[in-house]
Design an enzyme around this catalytic site. Structure first.
Site, PDB file in Angstrom:
ATOM      1  N   GLU A 198      60.220  65.540  48.255  1.00 28.77           N
ATOM      2  CA  GLU A 198      60.891  66.218  47.381  1.00 28.77           C
ATOM      3  C   GLU A 198      62.087  66.615  47.965  1.00 28.77           C
ATOM      4  OE1 GLU A 198      58.651  68.536  44.572  1.00 28.77           O
ATOM      5  OE2 GLU A 198      57.544  66.762  43.927  1.00 28.77           O
ATOM      6  N   GLU A 321      52.355  61.882  44.281  1.00 29.19           N
ATOM      7  CA  GLU A 321      51.950  63.236  43.632  1.00 29.19           C
ATOM      8  C   GLU A 321      51.896  62.621  42.100  1.00 29.19           C
ATOM      9  OE1 GLU A 321      53.794  66.958  44.629  1.00 29.19           O
ATOM     10  OE2 GLU A 321      53.932  66.197  46.786  1.00 29.19           O
TER      11      GLU A 321
HETATM   12  O1  AHR Z   1      51.457  69.456  44.243  1.00 26.96           O
HETATM   13  C1  AHR Z   1      52.237  70.743  44.184  1.00 26.96           C
HETATM   14  C2  AHR Z   1      53.679  70.612  44.593  1.00 26.96           C
HETATM   15  O2  AHR Z   1      54.327  69.737  43.478  1.00 26.96           O
HETATM   16  C3  AHR Z   1      53.934  69.967  45.855  1.00 26.96           C
HETATM   17  O3  AHR Z   1      53.808  70.723  46.981  1.00 26.96           O
HETATM   18  C4  AHR Z   1      55.332  69.466  45.581  1.00 26.96           C
HETATM   19  O4  AHR Z   1      55.593  68.248  46.547  1.00 26.96           O
HETATM   20  C5  AHR Z   1      55.511  69.392  44.147  1.00 26.96           C
HETATM   21  O5  AHR Z   1      56.749  69.699  43.468  1.00 26.96           O
END
Ligand code: AHR
Length: 517
Positions: A198, A321
């Site tokens: 990110e 994710e």
């Molecule tokens: O999964 C929780 C968080 O969500 C992670 O650390 C991040 O990559 C995302 O914003």
């Protein structure tokens, strides 16, 4: 001039025949069992364990001196559950944590490892007792492929490059020798490598133009050692930010990246005012599922941009994710992201996995966030015990899709609506295993209605049907340490096979895997 309307009178038997045809057509699935060409990578069924809350510490790792039954520090019950699930890969150490993690703090004698503050997640002290060796040896024990995300945000090209040398180099070099001194003779030969996380946000608040240049620099020094070719993954867009994808693909040569990471969380309500994990009405339930299903739109639109620059689909989407994100459970640390998991989450998991399967030509990997005690976890633990969540059971149910061939299908489904929310009641994915078995995963999201689904199996002579189901009394049912099996997987028999026609009576609020041979 008004046209005169002819009134036609239908004989009663014709009318009832037409009505019965319509009724059966209302929920109908046609599968072309002889037409698939794309393999559904088993890596779509991957997981993610960040240094966040009680995911690593207390979830996977308790240390060798713990009273909790463990094998060299790894919690036995959790380890066995992950082995049983046959998880294909595990992403580590973050998430946001990856961009503040300095790997050299996590090697050598645990007592001498420096401590740090986990600023993203609760401001707790991280003692670095779970580091590179502990992670890679855990991956080995559970038989999964490790996927490491390197630090771009607060690290350096040198730091990342040396980490790869430490892990993968077989010969004599400063980093390989250090690894040997720390007790690991052979390199681990890992393949999946993420360049930052990110980078548009917690990973450094970069613009896409800036990150594209950084990626090129970091990727240049992320070397291949021996026979192991790194699969390098560029950090992707924030949800629906299609400009990020456009800029990256315009500026990074295709021969420098193998994968492109995307993230999407299903948030009920808004980021500022999220819904609760276990308390919701039917309208909110449909809101969650509708938002989860937006994954399809997101994948379609990012893929369309990628197709322009990469028509041969060389670069895979690594959806590292995804999952639900609710308010934390009352009384728990807000920075630990601990939430319960109900049948609603089972539906989210099933719908999402169906969508990833559908996009298997482009999606090479996906990682649910996260493994233990965090967000849409598959396992919840306390000091003495462990429970498997409804989401775990869906992953278990969906095992036959792994590495199977995606089959084209056509689904007609009735709708379900509550308040201002409306969705199709059924959601499906179809595949064929190497031995010719056709796998049909079906979700009936309707909270109260049993639905008869007619399945037409074109191109096969079906002889044998087996099915399993994940269901529970209600959409908000969940497992607790006191009642661990309110939501579980069970055998299912309410179907009828008649030549190439199969009728399945789908219970309300259920996820099924039907296997036809
Ligand atoms: O999964 C929780 C968080 O969500 C992670 O650390 C991040 O990559 C995302 O914003």
């Amino acid at each position: 001039m008004l046209a005169t309307k002819k009134i036609q009178v239908w004989p009663l038997f014709t009318l009832s025949f037409i009505l019965s045809l319509n009724a059966s057509a209302q929920n109908r699935l046609i599968i072309n069992t002889d037409q698939g060409k794309t393999t559904i990578s088993r890596h779509i069924y991957g997981h993610f364990a960040e240094h966040l809350g009680r995911n690593i510490y207390g979830g996977i790792w308790v240390g060798p001196d713990s009273k909790i039954p463990n094998e060299d520090g790894y919690r036995k019950d959790v380890m066995q559950a992950l082995i049983d699930l046959e998880i294909p890969n595990l992403r580590w150490p973050g998430g946001c944590f990856a961009d503040e993690y300095h790997w050299t703090d996590g090697i050598g004698n645990p007592a001498d490892r420096p401590k740090m503050v986990n600023t993203h997640w609760g401001g707790v002290t991280e003692d670095n007792s779970f580091g590179t060796h502990e992670f890679l040896n855990f991956a080995k024990r559970i038989g999964t492929e490790p996927y490491i995300t390197g630090n771009v945000g607060s690290g350096s090209v040198e730091e990342m490059s040396k980490w790869i040398e430490y892990i993968n180099f077989d010969g004599v070099s400063p980093m390989a020798d250090l690894r040997r001194r720390n007790g690991q003779e052979e390199p681990w030969n890992i393949k999946y490598w993420g360049v930052g996380n990110e980078s548009w946000g917690c990973g450094g608040n970069m613009t896409p133009e800036y990150y594209a240049n950084e990626y090129r620099r970091y990727a240049t020094f992320a070397r291949d050692y021996g026979g192991t070719k790194l699969y390098k993954i560029a950090g992707g867009a924030n949800n629906f930010d299609y400009n990020w994808t456009e800029v990256l693909f315009k500026n990074i040569p295709l021969n420098m990246m193998d994968g492109y990471s995307l993230h999407y969380y299903t948030v009920t309500g808004t980021w500022e005012n999220k819904g609760q994990a276990t308390v919701f009405d039917k309208e909110e339930y449909l809101e969650t599922l509708r938002k989860a299903a937006r994954l399809d739109e997101l994948l379609t639109r990012h893929s369309t941009i990628m197709d322009k620059y990469d028509p041969e689909k060389k670069v895979g989407i690594i959806f590292d994710e995804w999952g639900t994100w609710y308010q934390v459970e009352p009384g728990t640390n807000p920075g630990f992201l601990y939430q319960q998991n109900t049948m609603r989450d089972a539906h989210v998991a099933a719908i999402s996995l169906n969508i990833f399967n559908k996009h298997a030509e482009r999606v090479h990997m996906a990682n649910l966030a996260q493994t233990v005690n965090v967000l849409q976890a598959i396992i919840l633990t306390n000091e003495t015990d462990m429970i498997l969540t409804p989401t775990y059971h869906v992953f278990d149910l969906y095992k036959p899709h792994k590495d199977a061939t995606l089959l084209p299908h056509h689904l007609v489904s009735e709708e379900v609506s509550f308040g201002k929310e409306k969705m199709e009641a059924l959601n499906v994915s179809t595949s064929k295993s190497d031995d010719g078995t056709v796998n049909i995963s079906i979700v009936n999201i309707h909270p109260d209605k049993k639905i008869a689904l007619e399945v037409v199996l074109r191109g096969m002579e079906a002889k044998n049907v087996r099915a399993e189901i994940v269901t529970a009394p209600s959409i908000d049912s969940y497992n607790t340490f006191e009642k661990k099996n309110t939501v579980k997987k069970a055998e299912f028999k309410d179907f009828k096979l008649n030549k190439d026609n199969l009728t399945i009576n789908l219970p309300a609020n259920s996820v099924l895997m039907v296997r036809v041979k």
